[in-house]
Design an enzyme around this catalytic site. Structure first.
Site, mmCIF file in Angstrom:
data_model
loop_
_atom_site.group_PDB
_atom_site.id
_atom_site.type_symbol
_atom_site.label_atom_id
_atom_site.label_comp_id
_atom_site.label_asym_id
_atom_site.label_seq_id
_atom_site.Cartn_x
_atom_site.Cartn_y
_atom_site.Cartn_z
ATOM 1 N N HIS A 29 -4.150 10.964 5.324
ATOM 2 C CA HIS A 29 -3.403 10.237 6.000
ATOM 3 C C HIS A 29 -2.609 11.007 7.148
ATOM 4 C CE1 HIS A 29 -0.783 12.725 3.199
ATOM 5 N NE2 HIS A 29 -1.337 11.839 2.164
ATOM 6 N N ASP A 43 -2.495 -0.357 6.539
ATOM 7 C CA ASP A 43 -3.514 -0.669 5.591
ATOM 8 C C ASP A 43 -3.177 -2.026 5.078
ATOM 9 O OD1 ASP A 43 -4.644 1.504 6.574
ATOM 10 O OD2 ASP A 43 -4.772 2.446 4.273
ATOM 11 N N ASP A 85 0.938 -1.145 0.202
ATOM 12 C CA ASP A 85 -0.118 0.065 -0.076
ATOM 13 C C ASP A 85 0.860 1.366 0.005
ATOM 14 O OD1 ASP A 85 -2.660 1.112 0.452
ATOM 15 O OD2 ASP A 85 -1.894 2.148 1.964
ATOM 16 N N GLU A 87 0.790 5.824 0.452
ATOM 17 C CA GLU A 87 0.068 7.101 0.583
ATOM 18 C C GLU A 87 0.781 8.001 -0.395
ATOM 19 O OE1 GLU A 87 -2.610 7.188 2.219
ATOM 20 O OE2 GLU A 87 -2.480 5.474 3.182
ATOM 21 N N HIS A 133 -5.239 6.801 7.428
ATOM 22 C CA HIS A 133 -4.924 5.845 6.578
ATOM 23 C C HIS A 133 -3.470 5.879 6.896
ATOM 24 C CE1 HIS A 133 -8.179 5.480 3.249
ATOM 25 N NE2 HIS A 133 -8.545 5.776 4.178
#
Length: 246
Positions: free
Chosen positions: A59, A159, A9, A11, A154
């Site tokens: 985030h 995640d 994952d 960001e 997040h």
């Protein structure tokens, strides 16, 4: 041969790499033969650009917080080494891969996904399994009883860890389902059972009337939400009436 998978994952500073947005965090969790290995990779990066307000609200990572972190070029080799040869598991894979491909192109390197043996988009997989229903990570955590109470914002590693648990729950049974091949191949695959399914001694419990009614009601709900018959109904061949439970 072991199956190695990396749940990944990211960001980012915004929604589009075409607008110059950058990766600012990556989280990777390793699964080997459907078991969490304990190996993780978690990195923050200095994007050298402002972060969109919408992304910041998701985030919570500010440019000030990231200013002392390495630039992507400084960690690209670490990321490549960690994912090399593995199958990637990514929720909404086109989004993350679009950003990672853009980062590697800036360095004059091949597309990121060429490092892996393949890519599974877990969002597409969830939509196949649950047509017409919400399939966000939060919705899947709720559906598969994966606790996400600690997820207030997040985070790439958090995640990835949640997605690893969701993926294993969502695909449970794939590691134990055996298909009888018949003949010598079946005997080799099935061991003493000779490929027989179900194997001798396995207790089979048939659904009772209330359970079948609940299943039918669920399929009806899916059909109403999706405005079309669920895949299960469309593809399932007519089945003979199951014996009453003994």
């Amino acid at each position: 041969m072991s199956l190695r998978q990396i749940v990944l994952d990211t960001e980012t500073t915004g929604l589009s790499p075409e607008d110059g947005h950058r990766v600012i965090e990556i989280g990777c969790v390793e699964i080997v033969d459907r078991r969490l290995s304990g190996r993780r990779l978690h990195l923050y990066m200095n994007p050298e650009r402002e972060i969109d307000q919408g992304a910041l609200e998701v985030h919570g990572l500010t440019l000030e917080r990231l200013s002392s972190e390495p630039r992507f070029a400084e960690v690209a080799d670490r990321i490549a080494e960690f994912v090399a040869g593995a199958e990637l598991l990514i929720h909404n894979a086109p989004f993350d891969l679009g950003f990672l491909d853009a980062e590697y192109r800036r360095l004059g390197r091949p597309a990121f996904e060429t490092l892996a043996s393949g890519v599974v988009d877990t969002l597409a997989l969830a939509r196949e399994l649950h047509p017409g229903r919400r399939n966000s990570l939060d919705a899947l955590c709720e559906r598969y009883e994966v606790s996400n109470a600690h997820r207030t914002l997040h985070g790439a590693l958090l995640d990835a860890e949640l997605l690893a648990d969701v993926y294993l729950a969502m695909t449970r049974g794939q590691d134990s389902l055996e298909i009888a091949l018949g003949g010598a191949e079946g005997a080799a695959a099935g061991g003493e059972a000779g490929g027989q399914w179900p194997p001798p001694g396995l207790r089979v419990r048939y659904a009772d009337e209330a359970e079948r009614a609940a299943h039918d009601a669920l399929l009806a709900d899916i059909a109403r939400e999706a405005k079309k018959p669920p895949i299960w109904t469309a593809l399932a061949a007519p089945q003979a009436e199951a014996p009453a439970p003994g």
